[in-house]
Design a protein around this motif. Structure first.
Motif, PDB file in Angstrom:
ATOM      1  N   LEU A 247      18.174  -0.967  -2.589  1.00  0.00           N
ATOM      2  CA  LEU A 247      17.096  -0.018  -2.316  1.00  0.00           C
ATOM      3  C   LEU A 247      15.839  -0.755  -1.874  1.00  0.00           C
ATOM      4  O   LEU A 247      15.177  -0.357  -0.901  1.00  0.00           O
ATOM      5  N   LEU A 248      15.487  -1.826  -2.561  1.00  0.00           N
ATOM      6  CA  LEU A 248      14.311  -2.612  -2.185  1.00  0.00           C
ATOM      7  C   LEU A 248      14.405  -3.120  -0.759  1.00  0.00           C
ATOM      8  O   LEU A 248      13.426  -3.092  -0.006  1.00  0.00           O
ATOM      9  N   SER A 249      15.574  -3.594  -0.388  1.00  0.00           N
ATOM     10  CA  SER A 249      15.763  -4.108   0.971  1.00  0.00           C
ATOM     11  C   SER A 249      15.517  -3.022   2.010  1.00  0.00           C
ATOM     12  O   SER A 249      14.900  -3.276   3.059  1.00  0.00           O
ATOM     13  N   GLN A 250      15.981  -1.805   1.730  1.00  0.00           N
ATOM     14  CA  GLN A 250      15.757  -0.702   2.667  1.00  0.00           C
ATOM     15  C   GLN A 250      14.283  -0.317   2.738  1.00  0.00           C
ATOM     16  O   GLN A 250      13.749  -0.061   3.827  1.00  0.00           O
ATOM     17  N   ILE A 251      13.618  -0.301   1.593  1.00  0.00           N
ATOM     18  CA  ILE A 251      12.195   0.045   1.574  1.00  0.00           C
ATOM     19  C   ILE A 251      11.388  -0.992   2.340  1.00  0.00           C
ATOM     20  O   ILE A 251      10.435  -0.657   3.065  1.00  0.00           O
ATOM     21  N   ALA A 252      11.753  -2.255   2.211  1.00  0.00           N
ATOM     22  CA  ALA A 252      11.020  -3.335   2.876  1.00  0.00           C
ATOM     23  C   ALA A 252      11.088  -3.236   4.399  1.00  0.00           C
ATOM     24  O   ALA A 252      10.268  -3.831   5.100  1.00  0.00           O
ATOM     25  N   GLU A 253      12.048  -2.477   4.907  1.00  0.00           N
ATOM     26  CA  GLU A 253      12.198  -2.338   6.356  1.00  0.00           C
ATOM     27  C   GLU A 253      11.286  -1.259   6.947  1.00  0.00           C
ATOM     28  O   GLU A 253      11.212  -1.104   8.163  1.00  0.00           O
ATOM     29  N   ILE A 254      10.594  -0.499   6.106  1.00  0.00           N
ATOM     30  CA  ILE A 254       9.735   0.580   6.595  1.00  0.00           C
ATOM     31  C   ILE A 254       8.504  -0.008   7.284  1.00  0.00           C
ATOM     32  O   ILE A 254       7.711  -0.716   6.654  1.00  0.00           O
ATOM     33  N   PRO A 255       8.321   0.258   8.578  1.00  0.00           N
ATOM     34  CA  PRO A 255       7.169  -0.288   9.311  1.00  0.00           C
ATOM     35  C   PRO A 255       5.856   0.259   8.752  1.00  0.00           C
ATOM     36  O   PRO A 255       5.760   1.437   8.402  1.00  0.00           O
ATOM     37  N   GLY A 256       4.861  -0.590   8.658  1.00  0.00           N
ATOM     38  CA  GLY A 256       3.553  -0.158   8.184  1.00  0.00           C
ATOM     39  C   GLY A 256       3.344  -0.322   6.696  1.00  0.00           C
ATOM     40  O   GLY A 256       2.202  -0.365   6.226  1.00  0.00           O
ATOM     41  N   LEU A 257       4.432  -0.414   5.934  1.00  0.00           N
ATOM     42  CA  LEU A 257       4.314  -0.663   4.495  1.00  0.00           C
ATOM     43  C   LEU A 257       4.109  -2.163   4.296  1.00  0.00           C
ATOM     44  O   LEU A 257       4.916  -2.972   4.769  1.00  0.00           O
ATOM     45  N   GLU A 258       3.047  -2.518   3.592  1.00  0.00           N
ATOM     46  CA  GLU A 258       2.707  -3.933   3.482  1.00  0.00           C
ATOM     47  C   GLU A 258       2.999  -4.538   2.123  1.00  0.00           C
ATOM     48  O   GLU A 258       3.228  -5.751   2.012  1.00  0.00           O
ATOM     49  N   ARG A 259       2.956  -3.733   1.073  1.00  0.00           N
ATOM     50  CA  ARG A 259       3.203  -4.266  -0.260  1.00  0.00           C
ATOM     51  C   ARG A 259       4.127  -3.350  -1.055  1.00  0.00           C
ATOM     52  O   ARG A 259       3.986  -2.129  -1.005  1.00  0.00           O
ATOM     53  N   ILE A 260       5.036  -3.980  -1.818  1.00  0.00           N
ATOM     54  CA  ILE A 260       5.941  -3.243  -2.696  1.00  0.00           C
ATOM     55  C   ILE A 260       5.832  -3.839  -4.098  1.00  0.00           C
ATOM     56  O   ILE A 260       5.970  -5.048  -4.288  1.00  0.00           O
ATOM     57  N   ARG A 261       5.545  -2.993  -5.076  1.00  0.00           N
ATOM     58  CA  ARG A 261       5.559  -3.380  -6.476  1.00  0.00           C
ATOM     59  C   ARG A 261       6.577  -2.516  -7.212  1.00  0.00           C
ATOM     60  O   ARG A 261       6.994  -1.466  -6.709  1.00  0.00           O
ATOM     61  N   PHE A 262       6.923  -2.892  -8.408  1.00  0.00           N
ATOM     62  CA  PHE A 262       7.806  -2.043  -9.217  1.00  0.00           C
ATOM     63  C   PHE A 262       7.645  -2.384 -10.690  1.00  0.00           C
ATOM     64  O   PHE A 262       7.248  -3.488 -11.060  1.00  0.00           O
ATOM     65  N   MET A 263       7.939  -1.410 -11.533  1.00  0.00           N
ATOM     66  CA  MET A 263       8.014  -1.605 -12.981  1.00  0.00           C
ATOM     67  C   MET A 263       8.661  -0.360 -13.606  1.00  0.00           C
ATOM     68  O   MET A 263       8.606   0.714 -13.034  1.00  0.00           O
ATOM     69  N   THR A 264       9.385  -0.561 -14.714  1.00  0.00           N
ATOM     70  CA  THR A 264       9.465  -1.793 -15.475  1.00  0.00           C
ATOM     71  C   THR A 264      10.881  -2.348 -15.354  1.00  0.00           C
ATOM     72  O   THR A 264      11.843  -1.600 -15.198  1.00  0.00           O
ATOM     73  N   SER A 265      11.004  -3.676 -15.487  1.00  0.00           N
ATOM     74  CA  SER A 265      12.300  -4.338 -15.398  1.00  0.00           C
ATOM     75  C   SER A 265      12.810  -4.703 -16.783  1.00  0.00           C
ATOM     76  O   SER A 265      12.095  -5.334 -17.562  1.00  0.00           O
ATOM     77  N   HIS A 266      14.026  -4.313 -17.074  1.00  0.00           N
ATOM     78  CA  HIS A 266      14.659  -4.737 -18.328  1.00  0.00           C
ATOM     79  C   HIS A 266      15.398  -6.052 -18.066  1.00  0.00           C
ATOM     80  O   HIS A 266      16.188  -6.141 -17.122  1.00  0.00           O
ATOM     81  N   PRO A 267      15.171  -7.087 -18.872  1.00  0.00           N
ATOM     82  CA  PRO A 267      15.798  -8.390 -18.616  1.00  0.00           C
ATOM     83  C   PRO A 267      17.321  -8.349 -18.539  1.00  0.00           C
ATOM     84  O   PRO A 267      17.921  -9.101 -17.766  1.00  0.00           O
ATOM     85  N   LYS A 268      17.942  -7.465 -19.322  1.00  0.00           N
ATOM     86  CA  LYS A 268      19.411  -7.459 -19.346  1.00  0.00           C
ATOM     87  C   LYS A 268      20.027  -7.014 -18.026  1.00  0.00           C
ATOM     88  O   LYS A 268      21.192  -7.304 -17.760  1.00  0.00           O
ATOM     89  N   ASP A 269      19.245  -6.327 -17.191  1.00  0.00           N
ATOM     90  CA  ASP A 269      19.788  -5.780 -15.940  1.00  0.00           C
ATOM     91  C   ASP A 269      19.234  -6.464 -14.694  1.00  0.00           C
ATOM     92  O   ASP A 269      19.503  -6.014 -13.579  1.00  0.00           O
ATOM     93  N   LEU A 270      18.448  -7.524 -14.865  1.00  0.00           N
ATOM     94  CA  LEU A 270      17.854  -8.169 -13.693  1.00  0.00           C
ATOM     95  C   LEU A 270      18.871  -9.139 -13.083  1.00  0.00           C
ATOM     96  O   LEU A 270      19.198 -10.167 -13.670  1.00  0.00           O
ATOM     97  N   SER A 271      19.358  -8.804 -11.896  1.00  0.00           N
ATOM     98  CA  SER A 271      20.456  -9.537 -11.278  1.00  0.00           C
ATOM     99  C   SER A 271      19.963 -10.679 -10.397  1.00  0.00           C
ATOM    100  O   SER A 271      18.811 -10.704  -9.937  1.00  0.00           O
TER     101      SER A 271
END
Length: 466
Positions: A247-271
């Protein structure tokens, strides 16, 4: 059902607007509203939706709780959050006695607790509307119902599988916005009430998220914050599963969007795939909020966190190797039931090894209905306070050193507002989420500009435009 619900709410928005127009003609003034938000970014985003619906009804915004419609969007993660709401309600009672047109609504996580709702029904009868986290999209209909019935309306759902799209929303900032990518939580940490009040995980369809972000970008947004109780488990409940990194990769392809943040990340699922996606994208901010909660593997097991101190440190090592410039922040609880001085020393040890840029530190708060609330060996308050003070000293000392490491360098700052203390200064954020104050014109608000970080002031910088 989703399209039908949207259509139904449009009807109720119109019906309420007609009533508001009649009242405004009688009073010879506009009716105002005030939304007060307690808690997390999820609540803040919900409040933007409530604000959008109220404005569509014809109310005009106000920052004062003397407004004609006051909403408290509540949090229940800690007991003091509940007490704060009760205290504010006591003050509203007198305001409502002076203003017969005043309406008071309560929503959010606190309202999902049955004993809270019963207390409000018994002791705060002047409240007009109570609803929970699962039926916020029915807000317009509930307001109309309260207007028609002239009595308290209560609608709390235990759960829902629905995700209603395209509700009106009024953003706090024109240049950045939160975007819900999922709702609920499946983790059931033993101290946490959230899964009980927010429900089980429900992920939005990727295309719906992409469409929303595209509309935001078309409307001037340059930064989005992807929101979820555990964004790393996004997509697992979809009919056709999609990983968060995809999903992040697809969002990063949107023209004009300059910054992407996210929260919250659970350590057990961070790949490792997510780490690779973050490292390879210039749009994804070099900031990761990775709650550790405790440095003791024994306490982590009691918390039902599903990782150990060692596995957390190994994960941090992989993250640092891929992104040496990444700022790591965290949440830490002291005084969890059964925590010993040795356990606490493990927490201090992990803070020293990871070197967080900042940390939200909390004393354990017993929440009724959670497994931890009935655990033996509850830590005495004076012991908890002592550990909290020592933790805070350690966290702050390290955070100051981490912040100072960027002094005399240049960074890209998203300008957010005129400084509250000095109108000659602007305030903005670096990609690592640290604040920068520097002289400039307010025409720069909403733009990303290069700023020389001339002086570190502990947890923020003073800077100069390049």
């Amino acid at each position: 059902m989703k399209e039908t619900e949207n259509f139904d709410q449009t009807i109720y928005i119109r019906k309420v607007r007609e009533k508001i127009q009649e009242a405004q003609q009688q009073l010879g003034r506009k009716l105002t509203f005030c939304v007060q938000t307690f808690g997390c970014q999820m609540n803040a985003r919900d409040s933007e939706k409530l604000t959008g619906i109220l404005m569509a009804m014809g109310y005009v915004p106000s920052v004062s709780e003397t407004a004609d419609f006051v909403i408290y969007n509540t949090c229940t993660v800690r007991e003091n959050a509940n007490r704060k709401v009760y205290g504010r309600l006591g003050k509203l009672k007198h305001l409502k006695e002076q203003n017969p047109h005043m309406r008071i609504a309560l929503c959010g996580c606190m309202m999902q607790e049955s004993h809270v709702v019963e207390k409000i029904k018994d002791s705060y009868r002047f409240v007009d509307l109570i609803f929970g986290t699962h039926n916020i999209y029915r807000f317009a209909q509930l307001v109309h119902q309260a207007m028609e019935s002239h009595s308290m309306v209560v609608e709390i759902w235990d759960k829902t599988h629905e995700i209603v799209e395209n509700l009106p929303a009024q953003r706090k900032y024109f240049f950045k916005s939160g975007v819900n990518i999922m709702f609920g939580c499946n983790n059931f940490c033993s101290y946490c009430i959230v899964p009980y009040v927010r429900g089980r995980e429900r992920s939005r369809q990727p295309q719906a998220i992409l469409d929303e972000i595209q509309k935001l970008v078309d409307d001037g947004v340059v930064e989005v914050m992807l929101l979820g109780q555990n964004v790393n488990s996004y997509g697992k409940t979809l009919e056709h599963p999609v990983s968060f990194s995809a999903l992040l990769s697809q969002i990063a392809e949107i023209p004009g969007l300059e910054r992407i943040r996210f929260m919250t990340s659970h350590p057990k699922d961070l790949s490792d795939q997510l780490i690779e996606t973050m490292a390879s994208s210039e749009k994804i901010c070099r900031h990761l909020h990775l709650p550790v909660q405790s440095g003791s593997s024994r306490i982590l097991e009691k918390m039902n966190r599903k990782y150990t101190k060692e596995s957390y440190l190994e994960l941090v090592s992989r993250i640092r190797q891929a992104m040496p410039d990444l700022a790591l922040t965290t949440d830490i609880i002291v005084g969890f039931p059964g925590e010993t001085e040795e356990d606490f020393q493990d927490t201090l040890d992990i803070v020293r090894k990871v070197r967080y840029s900042s940390a939200f530190t909390f004393q354990y708060s017993k929440r009724s209905g959670t497994p931890a609330a009935v655990m033996e060996d509850q830590v005495p308050e004076e012991v908890m306070q002592d550990r909290f003070d020592r933790l805070l000293d350690t966290v702050q000392a390290i955070a100051k050193e981490e912040c100072a490491s960027l002094e005399k360098t240049t960074g890209k700052v998203l300008v957010e507002q005129v400084n509250h203390q000095d109108s000659r200064l602007l305030t903005g954020r670096l990609g690592n989420n640290l604040l920068v104050h520097f002289p400039g014109d307010q025409s720069l608000i909403g733009k990303i500009t290069d700023v020389y970080l001339s002086e570190c002031k502990g947890f923020y910088y003073m800077g100069e435009m390049i």
